[in-house]
Write a protein that holds these residues in place. Sequence first.
Motif, PDB file in Angstrom:
ATOM      1  N   THR A   1       7.806   9.056   3.992  1.00 11.49           N
ATOM      2  CA  THR A   1       6.956   8.868   2.817  1.00 11.49           C
ATOM      3  C   THR A   1       7.097   7.456   2.262  1.00 11.49           C
ATOM      4  O   THR A   1       6.107   6.821   1.885  1.00 11.49           O
ATOM      5  CB  THR A   1       7.329   9.900   1.731  1.00 11.49           C
ATOM      6  OG1 THR A   1       7.176  11.216   2.263  1.00 11.49           O
ATOM      7  CG2 THR A   1       6.454   9.743   0.500  1.00 11.49           C
ATOM      8  N   HIS A   2       8.330   6.974   2.240  1.00 12.41           N
ATOM      9  CA  HIS A   2       8.577   5.602   1.783  1.00 12.41           C
ATOM     10  C   HIS A   2       7.879   4.600   2.697  1.00 12.41           C
ATOM     11  O   HIS A   2       7.274   3.631   2.217  1.00 12.41           O
ATOM     12  CB  HIS A   2      10.085   5.345   1.756  1.00 12.41           C
ATOM     13  CG  HIS A   2      10.462   3.942   1.415  1.00 12.41           C
ATOM     14  ND1 HIS A   2      10.119   3.344   0.221  1.00 12.41           N
ATOM     15  CD2 HIS A   2      11.149   2.996   2.129  1.00 12.41           C
ATOM     16  CE1 HIS A   2      10.577   2.102   0.206  1.00 12.41           C
ATOM     17  NE2 HIS A   2      11.199   1.878   1.345  1.00 12.41           N
ATOM     18  N   ALA A   3       7.937   4.821   3.996  1.00 12.26           N
ATOM     19  CA  ALA A   3       7.302   3.912   4.939  1.00 12.26           C
ATOM     20  C   ALA A   3       5.796   3.821   4.703  1.00 12.26           C
ATOM     21  O   ALA A   3       5.216   2.734   4.729  1.00 12.26           O
ATOM     22  CB  ALA A   3       7.581   4.358   6.371  1.00 12.26           C
ATOM     23  N   VAL A   4       5.152   4.965   4.474  1.00  9.66           N
ATOM     24  CA  VAL A   4       3.713   4.969   4.217  1.00  9.66           C
ATOM     25  C   VAL A   4       3.404   4.154   2.964  1.00  9.66           C
ATOM     26  O   VAL A   4       2.469   3.336   2.948  1.00  9.66           O
ATOM     27  CB  VAL A   4       3.188   6.409   4.085  1.00  9.66           C
ATOM     28  CG1 VAL A   4       1.724   6.408   3.640  1.00  9.66           C
ATOM     29  CG2 VAL A   4       3.329   7.150   5.417  1.00  9.66           C
ATOM     30  N   LYS A   5       4.183   4.340   1.918  1.00 11.85           N
ATOM     31  CA  LYS A   5       3.964   3.573   0.688  1.00 11.85           C
ATOM     32  C   LYS A   5       4.151   2.080   0.920  1.00 11.85           C
ATOM     33  O   LYS A   5       3.369   1.259   0.425  1.00 11.85           O
ATOM     34  CB  LYS A   5       4.922   4.064  -0.403  1.00 11.85           C
ATOM     35  CG  LYS A   5       4.607   5.451  -0.938  1.00 11.85           C
ATOM     36  CD  LYS A   5       5.621   5.867  -1.993  1.00 11.85           C
ATOM     37  CE  LYS A   5       5.313   7.256  -2.549  1.00 11.85           C
ATOM     38  NZ  LYS A   5       6.334   7.691  -3.534  1.00 11.85           N
ATOM     39  N   VAL A   6       5.176   1.720   1.675  1.00 12.10           N
ATOM     40  CA  VAL A   6       5.448   0.311   1.954  1.00 12.10           C
ATOM     41  C   VAL A   6       4.292  -0.317   2.733  1.00 12.10           C
ATOM     42  O   VAL A   6       3.845  -1.428   2.428  1.00 12.10           O
ATOM     43  CB  VAL A   6       6.772   0.160   2.722  1.00 12.10           C
ATOM     44  CG1 VAL A   6       6.916  -1.240   3.307  1.00 12.10           C
ATOM     45  CG2 VAL A   6       7.951   0.468   1.806  1.00 12.10           C
ATOM     46  N   LEU A   7       3.791   0.383   3.740  1.00 11.77           N
ATOM     47  CA  LEU A   7       2.702  -0.165   4.551  1.00 11.77           C
ATOM     48  C   LEU A   7       1.420  -0.308   3.744  1.00 11.77           C
ATOM     49  O   LEU A   7       0.688  -1.306   3.893  1.00 11.77           O
ATOM     50  CB  LEU A   7       2.483   0.720   5.771  1.00 11.77           C
ATOM     51  CG  LEU A   7       3.615   0.710   6.806  1.00 11.77           C
ATOM     52  CD1 LEU A   7       3.386   1.791   7.855  1.00 11.77           C
ATOM     53  CD2 LEU A   7       3.742  -0.657   7.470  1.00 11.77           C
ATOM     54  N   VAL A   8       1.122   0.661   2.887  1.00 10.14           N
ATOM     55  CA  VAL A   8      -0.079   0.560   2.036  1.00 10.14           C
ATOM     56  C   VAL A   8       0.084  -0.574   1.030  1.00 10.14           C
ATOM     57  O   VAL A   8      -0.838  -1.377   0.822  1.00 10.14           O
ATOM     58  CB  VAL A   8      -0.354   1.899   1.322  1.00 10.14           C
ATOM     59  CG1 VAL A   8      -1.430   1.733   0.254  1.00 10.14           C
ATOM     60  CG2 VAL A   8      -0.778   2.954   2.332  1.00 10.14           C
ATOM     61  N   LYS A   9       1.252  -0.672   0.423  1.00  9.54           N
ATOM     62  CA  LYS A   9       1.501  -1.755  -0.535  1.00  9.54           C
ATOM     63  C   LYS A   9       1.394  -3.114   0.151  1.00  9.54           C
ATOM     64  O   LYS A   9       0.831  -4.069  -0.414  1.00  9.54           O
ATOM     65  CB  LYS A   9       2.886  -1.569  -1.164  1.00  9.54           C
ATOM     66  CG  LYS A   9       3.320  -2.696  -2.094  1.00  9.54           C
ATOM     67  CD  LYS A   9       2.441  -2.827  -3.320  1.00  9.54           C
ATOM     68  CE  LYS A   9       2.996  -3.895  -4.267  1.00  9.54           C
ATOM     69  NZ  LYS A   9       2.144  -4.074  -5.474  1.00  9.54           N
ATOM     70  N   PHE A  10       1.929  -3.214   1.360  1.00 11.79           N
ATOM     71  CA  PHE A  10       1.855  -4.471   2.095  1.00 11.79           C
ATOM     72  C   PHE A  10       0.391  -4.870   2.333  1.00 11.79           C
ATOM     73  O   PHE A  10       0.025  -6.038   2.172  1.00 11.79           O
ATOM     74  CB  PHE A  10       2.598  -4.342   3.430  1.00 11.79           C
ATOM     75  CG  PHE A  10       2.803  -5.650   4.143  1.00 11.79           C
ATOM     76  CD1 PHE A  10       3.953  -6.391   3.951  1.00 11.79           C
ATOM     77  CD2 PHE A  10       1.837  -6.151   5.005  1.00 11.79           C
ATOM     78  CE1 PHE A  10       4.145  -7.607   4.606  1.00 11.79           C
ATOM     79  CE2 PHE A  10       2.012  -7.363   5.665  1.00 11.79           C
ATOM     80  CZ  PHE A  10       3.178  -8.088   5.461  1.00 11.79           C
TER      81      PHE A  10
END
Length: 306
Positions: free
Chosen positions: A233-242
Motif C-alpha cells: 500500500t505504501h509503494a502504491v502511494k509513493v509511486l502515485v505521489k512521485f
Amino acid sequence: MSALPPALRVFERGWLSANNVLCIDDETGDTALVDSGYLTHAAQTEALVAAALDGRPLRRLINTHLHSDHCGGNAALQARWQPQTSIPAAEAVAVAAWDDGLLSFQATGQQCRRFTFDALLHDGDRLRLGGIDWQVVAAPGHDPHAVMLFAPVPRILISGDALWENGFGVIFPELDGESGFAEQAAVLARIDALDARTVIPGHGRVFDDVAGAIARARGRLAHLRGDPLRNATHAVKVLVKFKLLEQQSMPRAALLAWMRGTSLMQRIQARFMPDTPLEAVFDQTLRGLAGVGALTLDGDAVHNRD
C-alpha cells in the motif's frame, strides 16, 4: 550537526530528485558527483553542478543505485562532461542492453534517458573522492543491487535510500514476492556496525543522530514485516505521489490510465489486493494521500501538494 569537510557539497533536492553529493579534490583536480537526480530535473542538476565546479569539468559520476530519481540526470551530465561513470556491478548487463525488463523505469511508470557506464562498483571496493578514502558497501533491501559509500576517517556515510533520517525507501523486492525485508534488516545492522558519525541520505537533510535514525528505521521495518500489505500500500502511494511530483497536476482519468498502464502497479494489485479492482485501489490511494495533505482533489483534476 557535524560539519562536512569542505571537499563535499550536498545539493538537497527533495523527493522527485535524490540528493546529489559533489566531491572536489583541490589537490588533484578530481571532481565527482554521487547520484544525478530525476530526468525532468536534469537541467537543474547540470546547472547546480556547473556553478559549483566553477569552470572545472566533472570527471566522475557515481550511482548508489539505478532508480530513476538517482540516475535520471546521467545522460545530460555525460553529454556535457563525459565523466567516467560507475554503477553497481549487478546492473551492468541491464544497462549495457538497456533492458526494460531488468531496469525499473518502465515498470514504475517513470522516465530515464539511456546512459552508459565505464566502471562497476562491488562491495568492498575502495574509492578516493574529494581527497577522502571511501569504501563501497552493499545495501540490498530497498533495491537488491544498491550500494552505499562510507568514509571511515571522517565517519561519513552516503546511504542512498538504505537509511534516511526517518525511514528508508520502499522495499521493492517484496512487491514481487522476493526477499527484501531480511536484507534491509541486515543493511541496518551493517550501518550500525560502521559507526558512522554523519549520514548523507538519498533524500532529506544531512543528519548525525545515526543511532536514532537506525532505531526509527528498525521500527518502521518491523511494522512493514508485520503485514506485507503495508509495504504494498505504501509503494502504491509513493509511486502515485512521485508521478504527481513529476507532473504537478493531472486529470483524474489520465492518472488512472497511467496507473493501469504501469506494470508494477498491476503486479501489486494482483499479488496483494486480488479482490479489489484497480480503480478501487486508485480511489483509496487518492483518499489516503489527500488525507495527509500530499495532494488535493479538484473536480476531475488531481494536484500535487508539497
